[in-house]
Design a protein around this motif. Structure first.
Motif, PDB file in Angstrom:
ATOM      1  N   GLU A  27       0.828  -1.205   0.000  1.00  0.00           N
ATOM      2  CA  GLU A  27       0.000   0.000   0.000  1.00  0.00           C
ATOM      3  C   GLU A  27       0.864   1.257   0.000  1.00  0.00           C
ATOM      4  O   GLU A  27       0.576   2.223  -0.706  1.00  0.00           O
ATOM      5  CB  GLU A  27      -0.925  -0.014   1.225  1.00  0.00           C
ATOM      6  N   ARG A  55       2.197   1.897  -3.390  1.00  0.00           N
ATOM      7  CA  ARG A  55       1.195   2.416  -4.318  1.00  0.00           C
ATOM      8  C   ARG A  55       0.965   3.905  -4.140  1.00  0.00           C
ATOM      9  O   ARG A  55       0.658   4.623  -5.097  1.00  0.00           O
ATOM     10  CB  ARG A  55      -0.134   1.661  -4.122  1.00  0.00           C
ATOM     11  N   THR A  56       1.119   4.413  -2.901  1.00  0.00           N
ATOM     12  CA  THR A  56       0.777   5.808  -2.621  1.00  0.00           C
ATOM     13  C   THR A  56       1.993   6.716  -2.454  1.00  0.00           C
ATOM     14  O   THR A  56       1.821   7.925  -2.372  1.00  0.00           O
ATOM     15  CB  THR A  56      -0.070   5.881  -1.343  1.00  0.00           C
ATOM     16  N   ARG A  91       9.670   4.949  -3.440  1.00  0.00           N
ATOM     17  CA  ARG A  91       8.739   3.992  -4.046  1.00  0.00           C
ATOM     18  C   ARG A  91       9.486   2.805  -4.642  1.00  0.00           C
ATOM     19  O   ARG A  91       9.051   1.658  -4.531  1.00  0.00           O
ATOM     20  CB  ARG A  91       7.890   4.685  -5.112  1.00  0.00           C
ATOM     21  N   GLU A 134       8.960  -1.074  -3.702  1.00  0.00           N
ATOM     22  CA  GLU A 134       8.646  -2.069  -4.723  1.00  0.00           C
ATOM     23  C   GLU A 134       9.657  -3.213  -4.717  1.00  0.00           C
ATOM     24  O   GLU A 134       9.303  -4.370  -4.971  1.00  0.00           O
ATOM     25  CB  GLU A 134       8.597  -1.404  -6.101  1.00  0.00           C
ATOM     26  N   LEU A 137      -8.212   2.384  -9.507  1.00  0.00           N
ATOM     27  CA  LEU A 137      -6.826   2.659  -9.886  1.00  0.00           C
ATOM     28  C   LEU A 137      -6.765   3.339 -11.246  1.00  0.00           C
ATOM     29  O   LEU A 137      -6.004   4.283 -11.462  1.00  0.00           O
ATOM     30  CB  LEU A 137      -6.027   1.355  -9.917  1.00  0.00           C
ATOM     31  N   SER A 191      -1.943   2.765 -15.809  1.00  0.00           N
ATOM     32  CA  SER A 191      -2.747   1.923 -14.931  1.00  0.00           C
ATOM     33  C   SER A 191      -2.176   0.519 -14.853  1.00  0.00           C
ATOM     34  O   SER A 191      -2.099  -0.077 -13.779  1.00  0.00           O
ATOM     35  CB  SER A 191      -4.199   1.868 -15.436  1.00  0.00           C
ATOM     36  N   ALA A 194       0.788   0.536 -12.690  1.00  0.00           N
ATOM     37  CA  ALA A 194       0.437   0.720 -11.278  1.00  0.00           C
ATOM     38  C   ALA A 194       0.019  -0.572 -10.631  1.00  0.00           C
ATOM     39  O   ALA A 194       0.327  -0.836  -9.476  1.00  0.00           O
ATOM     40  CB  ALA A 194      -0.673   1.759 -11.146  1.00  0.00           C
ATOM     41  N   ILE A 195      -0.702  -1.431 -11.369  1.00  0.00           N
ATOM     42  CA  ILE A 195      -1.186  -2.656 -10.738  1.00  0.00           C
ATOM     43  C   ILE A 195      -0.209  -3.803 -10.868  1.00  0.00           C
ATOM     44  O   ILE A 195      -0.302  -4.775 -10.133  1.00  0.00           O
ATOM     45  CB  ILE A 195      -2.553  -3.086 -11.312  1.00  0.00           C
ATOM     46  N   ARG A 237       3.418  -3.168 -12.318  1.00  0.00           N
ATOM     47  CA  ARG A 237       4.752  -2.736 -12.682  1.00  0.00           C
ATOM     48  C   ARG A 237       5.172  -3.360 -14.007  1.00  0.00           C
ATOM     49  O   ARG A 237       6.257  -3.918 -14.148  1.00  0.00           O
ATOM     50  CB  ARG A 237       5.746  -3.063 -11.573  1.00  0.00           C
ATOM     51  N   THR A 274      -0.624  -9.530 -10.339  1.00  0.00           N
ATOM     52  CA  THR A 274      -1.618  -8.779 -11.101  1.00  0.00           C
ATOM     53  C   THR A 274      -2.877  -9.601 -11.336  1.00  0.00           C
ATOM     54  O   THR A 274      -3.848  -9.091 -11.852  1.00  0.00           O
ATOM     55  CB  THR A 274      -1.057  -8.353 -12.464  1.00  0.00           C
TER      56      THR A 274
END
Length: 250
Positions: A135, A138-139, A146, A150, A173, A184, A187-188, A190, A238
């Motif tokens: 989480e 993601r933010t 980040r 990851e 998302l 997108s 984001a979900i 990579r 994913t």
């Protein structure tokens, strides 16, 4: 107000050696915080265990030795102490804490260790760590931070801990990224690009989708330790998959 003031990996605490059989004690990680205003010093003792097929790995004697050894160190005597167990749980977090915390009090009494401080313990599974880190990744707005987060998510994935996103998570998302489809996807999962949903598999396996022992499942967000090898499906986070028996290979 919480401020992290120091991190120490595998410190050697010799202060309680005369009580504990003449050996030093070595926890995995020690985190030191200042909490509140005015600040109160806290030491978090982290004992991490690799999962062993559901058998657990945390045990009360080790908790007790680390608690007592920490209190015997001159720099730690005036600090609040918390013991955090990560992984190797005896079932649930609550069961682990309830079963192992009393061992600290029993060993203190047996060895005649003075002090009536409150014994603070807590536990977390690796899936709990993954939930928080995923989480935050993601933010997190800072690119450098980040990427580190990851990397942690990827590392946990190598050991079978994967965050499964459900289909109803995808639309928020997508909307948050202003309808940019490629962003997108990244984001979900990579992903490298909009068309790279899954890396090519071995010749005898389908290029896309999970193996025959997996199927799509809709429901709430969930975290599952999976037994697939680290190189089998590195983008599995994913998808939303659960094992089912005896499904023919497409």
């Amino acid at each position: 107000m919480v401020r992290l003031t120091g991190i120490e990996f595998w410190p050697k605490w010799p202060g309680a050696a005369p009580l504990l059989g003449g050996t030093y004690v070595e926890p995995d990680v020690v985190l030191r915080f200042e909490v509140g205003e005015p600040a109160e010093p806290y030491t978090i003792i982290v004992e991490a265990k690799y999962e062993r097929g559901g058998e657990g790995g945390q045990y009360g004697e080790q908790w007790a030795r680390e608690w007592i050894a920490c209190g015997a160190e001159p720099d730690e005597a005036s600090r609040h102490r918390v013991l955090l167990a990560v992984g190797g749980l005896l079932g649930s977090r609550e069961v682990t804490v309830d079963r192992l915390t009393p061992a600290i009090g029993r060993m203190k009494q047996t060895l005649g260790v003075p002090g009536d401080e409150e014994i603070l313990t807590c536990a977390a599974g690796w899936a709990d760590i993954l939930a928080v880190v995923a989480e935050d990744a993601r933010t997190e707005a800072d690119l450098g931070r980040r990427l580190v987060l990851e990397d942690i998510v990827e590392g946990l994935g190598l050991h079978g801990y994967l965050r499964l996103l459900m289909f109803d998570d995808l639309l928020p998302l997508f909307e948050a990224l202003n309808g940019d489809f490629e962003r997108s996807l990244r984001a979900i999962g990579r992903l490298d690009g909009a068309g790279a949903a899954m890396p090519a598999g071995p010749p005898d396996l389908p290029t896309l989708g999970p193996p025959a022992s997996m199927m799509s499942f809709s429901g709430l967000d969930r975290l599952l330790p999976l037994t697939a090898g680290p190189g089998d499906f590195p983008r599995l986070e994913t998808s939303s998959c659960l094992p089912i028996p005896d499904v023919p290979q497409p």
